[in-house]
Design an enzyme around this catalytic site. Structure first.
Site, mmCIF file in Angstrom:
data_model
loop_
_atom_site.group_PDB
_atom_site.id
_atom_site.type_symbol
_atom_site.label_atom_id
_atom_site.label_comp_id
_atom_site.label_asym_id
_atom_site.label_seq_id
_atom_site.Cartn_x
_atom_site.Cartn_y
_atom_site.Cartn_z
ATOM 1 N N ARG A 102 0.853 -1.193 0.000
ATOM 2 C CA ARG A 102 0.000 0.000 0.000
ATOM 3 C C ARG A 102 0.884 1.236 0.000
ATOM 4 O O ARG A 102 2.100 1.147 0.159
ATOM 5 C CB ARG A 102 -1.029 -0.019 1.141
ATOM 6 N N GLY A 103 0.213 2.405 -0.156
ATOM 7 C CA GLY A 103 0.960 3.647 -0.359
ATOM 8 C C GLY A 103 1.104 3.843 -1.864
ATOM 9 O O GLY A 103 1.482 2.904 -2.580
ATOM 10 N N ALA A 104 0.796 5.066 -2.321
ATOM 11 C CA ALA A 104 0.671 5.298 -3.765
ATOM 12 C C ALA A 104 1.895 4.842 -4.587
ATOM 13 O O ALA A 104 1.757 4.082 -5.551
ATOM 14 C CB ALA A 104 0.345 6.769 -4.013
ATOM 15 N N GLN A 111 -2.366 2.822 9.919
ATOM 16 C CA GLN A 111 -1.066 2.855 9.232
ATOM 17 C C GLN A 111 -0.055 3.713 9.990
ATOM 18 O O GLN A 111 1.149 3.461 9.914
ATOM 19 C CB GLN A 111 -1.224 3.416 7.802
ATOM 20 N N ASP A 160 -2.196 10.575 -2.515
ATOM 21 C CA ASP A 160 -2.489 9.552 -3.525
ATOM 22 C C ASP A 160 -2.764 10.149 -4.889
ATOM 23 O O ASP A 160 -2.659 9.469 -5.905
ATOM 24 C CB ASP A 160 -3.694 8.718 -3.084
ATOM 25 N N ARG A 191 -7.542 -0.638 -6.811
ATOM 26 C CA ARG A 191 -7.844 0.497 -5.933
ATOM 27 C C ARG A 191 -8.003 1.740 -6.815
ATOM 28 O O ARG A 191 -7.210 1.931 -7.744
ATOM 29 C CB ARG A 191 -6.731 0.734 -4.890
ATOM 30 N N ASN A 239 -5.683 12.387 0.129
ATOM 31 C CA ASN A 239 -4.806 11.576 0.987
ATOM 32 C C ASN A 239 -5.676 10.828 1.997
ATOM 33 O O ASN A 239 -6.904 10.980 2.023
ATOM 34 C CB ASN A 239 -3.758 12.453 1.684
ATOM 35 N N LYS A 240 -5.046 10.039 2.804
ATOM 36 C CA LYS A 240 -5.738 9.188 3.781
ATOM 37 C C LYS A 240 -6.776 9.973 4.572
ATOM 38 O O LYS A 240 -6.530 11.116 4.973
ATOM 39 C CB LYS A 240 -4.687 8.582 4.715
HETATM 40 O O1 MRU Z 1 -4.652 3.187 2.157
HETATM 41 P P1 MRU Z 1 -3.172 3.413 2.082
HETATM 42 O O2 MRU Z 1 -2.432 2.887 3.258
HETATM 43 O O3 MRU Z 1 -2.602 2.929 0.767
HETATM 44 O O4 MRU Z 1 -3.038 4.989 2.098
HETATM 45 C C1 MRU Z 1 -1.751 5.557 1.950
HETATM 46 C C2 MRU Z 1 -1.756 7.031 2.013
HETATM 47 O O5 MRU Z 1 -2.763 7.661 2.168
HETATM 48 C C3 MRU Z 1 -0.434 7.704 1.790
HETATM 49 O O6 MRU Z 1 -0.364 8.896 2.491
HETATM 50 C C4 MRU Z 1 -0.258 7.999 0.292
HETATM 51 O O7 MRU Z 1 -0.520 6.859 -0.489
HETATM 52 C C5 MRU Z 1 1.114 8.484 -0.007
HETATM 53 S S1 MRU Z 1 2.329 7.210 0.190
HETATM 54 C C6 MRU Z 1 3.851 7.891 -0.130
#
Ligand code: MRU
Length: 358
Positions: free
Chosen positions: A54-56, A204, A245, A97, A255-256
């Protein structure tokens, strides 16, 4: 000096070795450190969908290798048949996703690379695809390092820095995006304190950010999401830095979930709010934040805690995984090409017009 963000005992987030894709299962961290083989395109799709990777930026790298996993057994196909199957698998992986644009970006880049290969055999196009996925992977490491150097100056001696979710090494294959300036400042011997929001509902921040920063020896304090404004009111936070993201053309930032509340509180207390991302997260084809598709996840993530139900049976639940922070709340966007500030629409377009953005 080479940056060593993670405890060396922790395996890489993503590894491609001997034509095999290995993914660190982030849903089990920090209690268990398990590396899984993703040996089918369905396994890669599930790993992305279930947030094991996970994470963009990490999702983008995993998807690029995911296409290699998918096409590994189609090497005997003719050029036309190979490309048709590739497009089919790319569309499938793209559905894992919706919010992180890096997923679509990486798949598009892989497709366009494959189409541009003159070779007539599936085997030759496969080799070129693997090389391109490895290039995307290598670039991710470099982009994180460059984001870190650009953002380094934001970390003042003795400051308190708040971050939300995990935009760290675990969300990338390098030193992270929001965490990159922190790792650079730490490397330089700067003294500062990081506050990590736990990040409900999937934690996270508590499971991943707190863990990786602690492992790297940074001064990190875990708080619940609702504590952030209070710490700001107490004068403990001098800077907020988060990942993203997808950034729309006007500078609105997805973002999250919970990021928007942090940004509003930061504005109220006059605290700079920065977003860090590689240029592959900038989506100029999306005009503004309302056009960004926000992933809605299952009710159990909210109604349960650590696998146990906490909410009454039958309760209605909402679970948007991301929110959109309007650009008016954003002080700057730290990219590998430098820090972009308002007016975002013009300055983001100029960044791409230079032809330097990925
Ligand atoms: O749902 P996730 O854990 O994939 O969400 C991740 C985030 O929101 C991060 O802040 C974003 O992807 C940037 S990662 C460098």
């Amino acid at each position: 000096m080479a940056l060593q963000p993670l405890n060396s005992s922790l395996p890489p987030t993503i590894e491609w070795r001997d034509d095999t894709l290995y993914l660190l299962d982030q849903t089990r961290l920090p209690r268990e450190c398990v590396v899984e083989t993703a040996d089918s395109v369905e396994a890669v799709w599930r790993a992305i969908h279930e947030l094991r990777v996970r994470g963009a930026p990490a999702i983008g790298v995993a998807a690029a290798y995911g296409l290699c996993v998918a096409m590994k057994h189609e090497r005997q196909a003719s050029r036309e048949a190979f490309l048709a199957r590739l497009e089919h698998h790319a569309a499938y992986l793209d559905s894992a996703r919706p919010t992180a644009v890096n997923l679509h970006w990486a798949l598009e880049r892989m497709l366009s690379h494959a189409r541009g290969i003159a070779a007539q055999t599936g085997a030759a196009i496969y080799d070129a695809l693997v090389a391109e996925a490895m290039r995307i992977h290598r670039e991710d490491v470099e982009l994180c390092a460059r984001i870190g150097e650009h953002g380094r100056a934001l970390i003042a001696p003795g400051s308190g820095v708040l971050t939300h979710c995990n935009a760290g090494a675990l969300a990338t294959t390098g030193i992270g995006t929001a965490t990159a300036p922190l790792y650079c400042a730490h490397r330089d011997g700067e003294s500062f304190r990081v506050y990590a929001d736990e990040t409900r509902p999937l934690l996270q921040g508590a499971r991943l950010t707190a863990y990786e920063l602690q492992q790297a020896g940074l001064d990190v304090t875990l708080i619940t999401d609702s504590m952030a404004p209070t710490l700001m009111a107490q004068g403990l936070i001098d800077l907020v830095i988060v990942g993203t993201d997808r950034v729309a053309a006007n500078g609105d930032v997805a973002n999250k979930i919970g990021t928007l509340g942090v940004a509003i509180a930061a504005k109220h207390f006059g605290i700079p709010f920065y977003v860090a991302c590689p240029s592959s997260t900038l989506d100029l084809r999306t005009a503004c934040g309302v056009d960004i598709v926000i992933e809605e996840r299952g009710a159990d993530e909210v109604a349960q805690f650590a696998g146990r139900r906490i909410a009454p049976e039958g309760i209605q639940v909402r679970n948007p995984a991301f929110d959109v922070t309007p650009h008016a709340l954003v002080t700057g966007i730290v990219t590998e090409l430098g820090i972009v500030r308002a007016p975002f629409e013009a300055n983001l377009a100029a960044l791409f017009a230079k032809g330097e953005a990925v």
